[in-house]
Write an enzyme that holds these catalytic residues in place. Structure first.
Site, PDB file in Angstrom:
ATOM      1  N   HIS A  99      -0.527  28.113 -10.419  1.00  8.12           N
ATOM      2  CA  HIS A  99      -0.264  27.515  -9.106  1.00  8.12           C
ATOM      3  C   HIS A  99      -1.520  26.845  -8.554  1.00  8.12           C
ATOM      4  O   HIS A  99      -2.653  27.232  -8.862  1.00  8.12           O
ATOM      5  CB  HIS A  99       0.303  28.546  -8.135  1.00  8.12           C
ATOM      6  N   ASP A 101      -1.899  26.208  -5.066  1.00  8.75           N
ATOM      7  CA  ASP A 101      -2.195  26.616  -3.698  1.00  8.75           C
ATOM      8  C   ASP A 101      -3.038  27.886  -3.677  1.00  8.75           C
ATOM      9  O   ASP A 101      -3.096  28.633  -4.663  1.00  8.75           O
ATOM     10  CB  ASP A 101      -0.902  26.806  -2.898  1.00  8.75           C
ATOM     11  N   ASP A 131      -7.926  33.234  -8.212  1.00  4.86           N
ATOM     12  CA  ASP A 131      -6.482  33.119  -7.960  1.00  4.86           C
ATOM     13  C   ASP A 131      -6.122  31.720  -7.471  1.00  4.86           C
ATOM     14  O   ASP A 131      -6.022  31.485  -6.278  1.00  4.86           O
ATOM     15  CB  ASP A 131      -6.093  34.169  -6.916  1.00  4.86           C
ATOM     16  N   GLU A 165       3.149  29.004  -4.531  1.00  5.96           N
ATOM     17  CA  GLU A 165       3.251  30.355  -5.081  1.00  5.96           C
ATOM     18  C   GLU A 165       2.812  31.406  -4.072  1.00  5.96           C
ATOM     19  O   GLU A 165       3.326  32.523  -4.064  1.00  5.96           O
ATOM     20  CB  GLU A 165       2.406  30.466  -6.355  1.00  5.96           C
ATOM     21  N   GLU A 166       1.871  31.024  -3.196  1.00  7.73           N
ATOM     22  CA  GLU A 166       1.322  31.995  -2.249  1.00  7.73           C
ATOM     23  C   GLU A 166       2.213  32.207  -1.026  1.00  7.73           C
ATOM     24  O   GLU A 166       1.839  32.913  -0.107  1.00  7.73           O
ATOM     25  CB  GLU A 166      -0.078  31.563  -1.799  1.00  7.73           C
TER      26      GLU A 166
END
Length: 456
Positions: A99, A101, A131, A165-166
């Site tokens: 991802h 974001d 991340d 995704e977050e």
């Protein structure tokens, strides 16, 4: 779809060759740093714009001879998908996804500005360094190295860079799975974040946990309705009181142990490394007693032996002397694979007759086999570059985009390899302050990914 025109590698040469060059190693660092500088903070509620990062990776994929497709459900919430043709048309395809974001970061709390991407003392700093812009960058570096050296993987590889995704993934992997399934044709397995990182479980005991499962997401909204009135009056239908009592019951609840196959394998393998023969089926087996003997490694397993339900938000009232007519709370619930029915039944009991509950956001739990040829190859790829490391399976306490891609029948593994020094707390940096990744860890990851993806 762009295909390389170079001769097909033999299986033997694919095993022994390494297509990673110094440029690939350098690019893994440069791409991580430059992606961090592109602020893709996802504050939820649609407040994010991934498009600049999506265009960044798409340009570099195109320069490697691929034909990336940019897709949006909502303007600015951009996803990128590209396919690399393998040498074996009969082989199932592999999905590699990451991802774009990141979660918010308060600059005043950080040693280095969270969107500087600064490289200092052999470490890349910034939000997304772990991340998961590091993995995004490593995959990009590998693909470009293949283009320079004429490498083709055995099986088709679909690369997906996702938005959102977050938060809910509605603009990202959910949108791709629901509306663009054709781009993932033939994909049966996938790899992504949160696995194959060094976890130092003790002196001379570096573990590399590979994720083969995820707990399901169960974010809940609780609502209590009562009788509004003056704060000085007796009120036996006080919504705040009813809600507070339910929240307290949920927060204090001790969920029973539910060991899934992935967690059983993790406990057995980790215990063996400590010289403990764990009989999980023995009468009176106490998982908490075993965890107490596993030292730091217990942290890999402890969150996933049960369902969980943590109160996180409370909302009620507007003035101290007014009893409100309703009150709401939010709970971060997680469900182990197979634990969904128990979760429902227990929440009905804990909330009681005066409080209603509903899913604010829900995603399924996942399991992947740990005795599969794929897991064996993931294990071998890590151990090839760190022979002293011990690969173990584990289940993630949270979730990833693998949940959405599972709708397409894709089995997901957490595999974003990093070799980390002792004292480097990888898991604490997820959504934490001073997120960072060592340059040498990125170099290790590029080599492992290159080897695995070529031979998968």
């Amino acid at each position: 779809m762009a295909e390389a025109t170079h001769p097909q590698e033999s299986a033997e040469s694919a095993e022994s060759a390494e297509s990673v060059d110094e440029r690939a190693l350098d690019e893994s660092v440069t791409f991580t740093s430059e992606l961090i500088r592109i602020d893709t903070t996802n504050r939820g509620g649609g407040d994010c714009r991934e498009r600049p990062a999506a265009e960044y990776v798409a340009e570099r994929l195109a320069a490697a001879g691929l034909e990336p497709t940019l897709l949006e459900r909502t303007p600015g919430r951009t996803n990128v998908v590209a396919r690399i043709a393998g040498t074996d048309p009969s082989a199932d395809a592999l999905l590699v996804h990451g991802h774009l974001d990141v979660v918010p970061a308060e600059a005043g709390d950080w040693t280095v500005h969270p969107f500087s991407g600064e490289v200092r003392d052999g470490v890349v700093w910034g939000r997304g360094a772990i991340d998961m812009k590091n993995m995004d960058a490593m995959v990009l570096a590998v693909v470009r190295a293949w283009a320079r050296t004429g490498v083709r993987p055995r099986r088709d590889i679909v690369i997906a860079y996702t938005a959102d995704e977050e938060a809910s993934a509605e603009d990202g992997s959910g949108f791709l799975a629901d509306r663009h399934a054709e781009l993932f044709e033939g994909c049966t397995e996938g790899i992504s974040e949160s696995g194959a990182f060094t976890f130092h479980a003790g002196p001379d005991m570096p573990l590399y946990p590979i994720a083969a499962g995820e707990r399901g997401t169960a974010w809940l909204k609780l609502t209590a309705r009562g009788k509004a009135g003056h704060g000085s009056k007796v009120n036996k239908a006080n919504a705040v009181s009813a809600l507070a009592a339910a929240v307290a019951r949920i927060g204090e609840h001790r969920w029973p142990v539910r060991l899934t196959p992935t967690v059983r394998a993790a406990l057995t393998e980790i215990a063996a490394l400590y010289g403990i023969r764990a009989d999980l089926d023995a009468p009176g087996f106490d998982v908490d007693e075993l965890l107490g003997k596993l030292g730091p490694a217990a942290a890999l397993v402890e969150p996933t032996v049960r369902n969980s339900s943590n109160p996180t938000m409370l909302e009620a009232g507007y003035k101290v002397n007014v009893i409100p007519g309703h009150a709401t709370a939010f709970i971060d619930g997680r469900m182990v694979p197979g634990g969904e029915d128990e979760f429902h039944t227990t929440l009905d009991r804990l909330t009681g007759p005066d409080v209603d509950w509903e899913f604010h956001h829900r995603e399924v739990p996942l399991q992947a086999p740990v005795d599969s040829p794929t897991f064996a190859k993931l294990r071998a790829a890590v151990e090839r570059f760190d022979p002293d490391g011990h690969v173990v399976p584990y289940c993630m306490s949270g979730g990833t985009d693998a949940k959405q891609f599972s709708r397409l029948g894709i089995t997901g593994y957490g595999f974003s390899p990093l070799k980390l020094p002792a004292g480097f707390d990888y898991q604490a940096l997820f959504h934490g302050v001073d997120e960072r990744v060592p340059v040498e860890a990125l170099h290790f990851g590029v080599r492992v990914l290159d080897h695995y993806l070529r031979t998968a």
